[in-house]
Design a protein around this motif. Structure first.
Motif, PDB file in Angstrom:
ATOM      1  N   MET A 138       0.833  -1.166   0.000  1.00 32.60           N
ATOM      2  CA  MET A 138       0.000   0.000   0.000  1.00 32.60           C
ATOM      3  C   MET A 138       0.884   1.236   0.000  1.00 32.60           C
ATOM      4  O   MET A 138       1.903   1.278   0.667  1.00 32.60           O
ATOM      5  N   LEU A 139       0.422   2.214  -0.737  1.00 38.35           N
ATOM      6  CA  LEU A 139       0.996   3.550  -0.715  1.00 38.35           C
ATOM      7  C   LEU A 139      -0.136   4.491  -0.326  1.00 38.35           C
ATOM      8  O   LEU A 139      -1.264   4.330  -0.802  1.00 38.35           O
ATOM      9  N   TYR A 140       0.155   5.441   0.532  1.00 41.62           N
ATOM     10  CA  TYR A 140      -0.895   6.351   0.982  1.00 41.62           C
ATOM     11  C   TYR A 140      -0.278   7.678   1.396  1.00 41.62           C
ATOM     12  O   TYR A 140       0.901   7.775   1.721  1.00 41.62           O
ATOM     13  N   THR A 141      -1.102   8.695   1.389  1.00 47.70           N
ATOM     14  CA  THR A 141      -0.660  10.006   1.840  1.00 47.70           C
ATOM     15  C   THR A 141      -0.900  10.141   3.343  1.00 47.70           C
ATOM     16  O   THR A 141      -1.618   9.336   3.946  1.00 47.70           O
TER      17      THR A 141
ATOM     18  N   VAL B 115      -9.409  -1.315   0.384  1.00 47.30           N
ATOM     19  CA  VAL B 115      -9.261   0.129   0.165  1.00 47.30           C
ATOM     20  C   VAL B 115     -10.519   0.869   0.603  1.00 47.30           C
ATOM     21  O   VAL B 115     -10.450   1.884   1.305  1.00 47.30           O
TER      22      VAL B 115
ATOM     23  N   ALA C 109      -4.899   9.955  -0.444  1.00 49.36           N
ATOM     24  CA  ALA C 109      -4.689   9.148  -1.636  1.00 49.36           C
ATOM     25  C   ALA C 109      -4.213   7.789  -1.144  1.00 49.36           C
ATOM     26  O   ALA C 109      -3.377   7.697  -0.248  1.00 49.36           O
ATOM     27  N   LEU C 110      -4.772   6.739  -1.715  1.00 50.38           N
ATOM     28  CA  LEU C 110      -4.455   5.378  -1.275  1.00 50.38           C
ATOM     29  C   LEU C 110      -4.374   4.476  -2.491  1.00 50.38           C
ATOM     30  O   LEU C 110      -5.279   4.465  -3.327  1.00 50.38           O
ATOM     31  N   LEU C 111      -3.280   3.730  -2.585  1.00 52.48           N
ATOM     32  CA  LEU C 111      -3.073   2.783  -3.677  1.00 52.48           C
ATOM     33  C   LEU C 111      -2.694   1.448  -3.049  1.00 52.48           C
ATOM     34  O   LEU C 111      -1.784   1.388  -2.219  1.00 52.48           O
ATOM     35  N   ALA C 112      -3.394   0.399  -3.427  1.00 50.36           N
ATOM     36  CA  ALA C 112      -3.107  -0.923  -2.882  1.00 50.36           C
ATOM     37  C   ALA C 112      -3.045  -1.943  -4.002  1.00 50.36           C
ATOM     38  O   ALA C 112      -3.849  -1.909  -4.934  1.00 50.36           O
ATOM     39  N   VAL C 113      -2.085  -2.844  -3.918  1.00 59.51           N
ATOM     40  CA  VAL C 113      -1.903  -3.910  -4.894  1.00 59.51           C
ATOM     41  C   VAL C 113      -1.647  -5.196  -4.121  1.00 59.51           C
ATOM     42  O   VAL C 113      -0.850  -5.196  -3.180  1.00 59.51           O
TER      43      VAL C 113
END
Length: 60
Positions: free
Chosen positions: A1-4, A38, A53-57
């Motif tokens: 996960m990437l997030y702010t 998410v 902002a949230l990106l999950a893989v």
């Protein structure tokens, strides 16, 4: 996960508390689909945040 930072930071609260909250919330949804994870993280942790902002893989 990437997030702010908006996902974990709260005014007047130490960052470690927000990180702990994220770890617990993410662990409770870990078995679900990425989309559900998410959605639930944004719903559960982002209620009073102004920008996230949230990106999950998921890697098999």
């Amino acid at each position: 996960m990437l997030y702010t930072d908006g996902l974990v930071e709260r005014r007047g609260e130490v960052l470690e508390r927000g990180m702990t909250r994220l770890r617990r919330e993410a662990a409770s949804w870990a078995g679900e689909s990425v989309a559900t994870l998410v959605e639930e993280l944004l719903h559960g942790l982002g209620a009073d945040a102004d920008d996230i902002a949230l990106l999950a893989v998921r890697v098999p």
